[in-house]
Design a protein around this motif. Structure first.
Motif, short mmCIF file in Angstrom:
data_model
loop_
_atom_site.label_atom_id
_atom_site.label_comp_id
_atom_site.label_asym_id
_atom_site.label_seq_id
_atom_site.Cartn_x
_atom_site.Cartn_y
_atom_site.Cartn_z
N GLN A 1 0.84 -1.19 0.00
CA GLN A 1 0.00 0.00 0.00
C GLN A 1 0.88 1.25 0.00
OE1 GLN A 1 -3.25 0.57 -0.12
NE2 GLN A 1 -3.83 -1.59 -0.28
N VAL A 2 0.36 2.27 -0.68
CA VAL A 2 1.04 3.57 -0.73
C VAL A 2 0.03 4.62 -0.31
CG1 VAL A 2 2.13 5.27 -2.23
CG2 VAL A 2 2.58 2.82 -2.57
N GLN A 3 0.46 5.51 0.55
CA GLN A 3 -0.38 6.63 0.97
C GLN A 3 0.22 7.92 0.42
OE1 GLN A 3 0.90 4.40 3.58
NE2 GLN A 3 -0.81 3.11 2.93
N LEU A 4 -0.65 8.75 -0.13
CA LEU A 4 -0.22 10.00 -0.73
C LEU A 4 -0.95 11.17 -0.08
CD1 LEU A 4 -0.37 8.94 -4.50
CD2 LEU A 4 1.60 8.88 -2.97
N VAL A 5 -0.20 12.20 0.29
CA VAL A 5 -0.78 13.38 0.90
C VAL A 5 -0.36 14.60 0.09
CG1 VAL A 5 -0.93 14.82 2.95
CG2 VAL A 5 -0.80 12.33 3.18
N GLU A 6 -1.35 15.30 -0.45
CA GLU A 6 -1.08 16.46 -1.28
C GLU A 6 -1.19 17.75 -0.47
OE1 GLU A 6 -3.72 14.46 -4.82
OE2 GLU A 6 -3.35 16.61 -4.87
N SER A 7 -0.50 18.76 -0.96
CA SER A 7 -0.63 20.10 -0.38
C SER A 7 -0.25 21.12 -1.44
CB SER A 7 0.25 20.25 0.86
OG SER A 7 1.61 20.03 0.53
N GLY A 8 -0.63 22.37 -1.19
CA GLY A 8 -0.16 23.46 -2.03
C GLY A 8 -1.18 24.11 -2.93
N GLY A 9 -2.39 23.62 -2.96
CA GLY A 9 -3.40 24.25 -3.81
C GLY A 9 -3.86 25.57 -3.23
N ALA A 91 -8.88 23.54 -11.54
CA ALA A 91 -9.23 22.12 -11.47
C ALA A 91 -8.87 21.59 -10.09
CB ALA A 91 -8.48 21.32 -12.53
N VAL A 92 -9.34 20.39 -9.82
CA VAL A 92 -8.81 19.63 -8.69
C VAL A 92 -7.63 18.81 -9.23
CG1 VAL A 92 -9.26 17.90 -6.92
CG2 VAL A 92 -11.06 19.52 -7.59
N TYR A 93 -6.50 18.95 -8.59
CA TYR A 93 -5.28 18.27 -9.01
C TYR A 93 -5.03 17.06 -8.11
CZ TYR A 93 -4.13 22.01 -12.23
OH TYR A 93 -4.14 22.90 -13.28
N TYR A 94 -4.77 15.93 -8.76
CA TYR A 94 -4.53 14.68 -8.05
C TYR A 94 -3.15 14.15 -8.39
CZ TYR A 94 -9.65 14.55 -7.63
OH TYR A 94 -10.96 14.83 -7.36
N CYS A 95 -2.37 13.83 -7.39
CA CYS A 95 -1.12 13.15 -7.67
C CYS A 95 -1.37 11.65 -7.69
CB CYS A 95 -0.04 13.50 -6.66
SG CYS A 95 -0.32 12.86 -5.00
N PHE A 96 -0.48 10.94 -8.35
CA PHE A 96 -0.59 9.49 -8.41
C PHE A 96 0.80 8.87 -8.39
CE2 PHE A 96 0.91 8.34 -12.64
CZ PHE A 96 0.83 9.54 -13.32
N TYR A 97 0.86 7.64 -7.88
CA TYR A 97 2.01 6.78 -7.96
C TYR A 97 1.52 5.47 -8.55
CZ TYR A 97 5.40 9.43 -5.14
OH TYR A 97 6.31 10.37 -4.67
N ARG A 98 2.34 4.87 -9.42
CA ARG A 98 1.89 3.68 -10.14
C ARG A 98 2.94 2.58 -10.07
NH1 ARG A 98 0.28 5.59 -15.70
NH2 ARG A 98 -1.41 6.46 -14.47
N SER A 99 2.43 1.34 -9.82
CA SER A 99 3.32 0.18 -9.80
C SER A 99 2.56 -1.04 -10.28
CB SER A 99 3.84 -0.06 -8.38
OG SER A 99 2.77 -0.40 -7.53
N GLY A 100 1.72 -0.82 -11.31
CA GLY A 100 0.79 -1.88 -11.68
C GLY A 100 -0.56 -1.56 -11.07
N VAL A 101 -0.52 -1.08 -9.88
CA VAL A 101 -1.69 -0.50 -9.21
C VAL A 101 -1.47 1.00 -9.14
CG1 VAL A 101 -2.99 -0.41 -7.05
CG2 VAL A 101 -2.07 -2.59 -7.86
N THR A 102 -2.51 1.77 -9.32
CA THR A 102 -2.39 3.22 -9.24
C THR A 102 -2.94 3.71 -7.91
OG1 THR A 102 -2.63 3.46 -11.63
CG2 THR A 102 -3.00 5.41 -10.30
N TYR A 103 -2.11 4.46 -7.21
CA TYR A 103 -2.49 5.07 -5.94
C TYR A 103 -2.72 6.56 -6.17
CZ TYR A 103 -0.56 0.71 -4.16
OH TYR A 103 -0.29 -0.61 -3.93
#
Length: 114
Positions: A1-9, A91-103
């Protein structure tokens, strides 16, 4: 599992700049790509910028020359530096990380308006 936390908007005037951050934690060793999508109001999510694990980058034509994706491997953080912002970048901006599964990150609102 990968957890992503965005900031800066936030709210910025046309022509202004913002930097988005996306901090990752968890099982990131197998990540092969990371980047940013955005979803304008009433529209589908679209790719903004992509960085492969090799460092190769790719950008949507609409942001080339204005946006820059970068990463700090020591901090497990990917950034999106946005300059020359236009109202159509709203827009709403979403970051992602990918390893076969997209987080996905939780999304952060960017509003470009005078």
């Amino acid at each position: 599992q990968v957890q992503l936390v965005e900031s800066g908007g936030g709210l910025v005037q046309p022509g202004g700049s913002l930097r988005l951050s996306c901090a990752a934690s968890g099982s990131i060793a197998s990540i092969n790509a990371m980047g940013w999508y955005r979803q304008p109001p009433g529209n589908q999510r679209e790719l903004v910028a992509l960085m492969l694990s090799t460092g190769t980058t790719n950008y949507a034509d609409s942001v080339k020359g204005r946006f820059t994706i970068s990463r700090d491997s020591a901090k497990n953080t990917v950034y999106l530096q946005m300059g020359g912002l236009k109202p159509e970048d709203t827009a709403v901006y979403y970051c992602f990380y990918r390893s076969g599964v997209t987080y996905w990150g939780q999304g952060t609102q960017v509003t470009v308006s005078s």
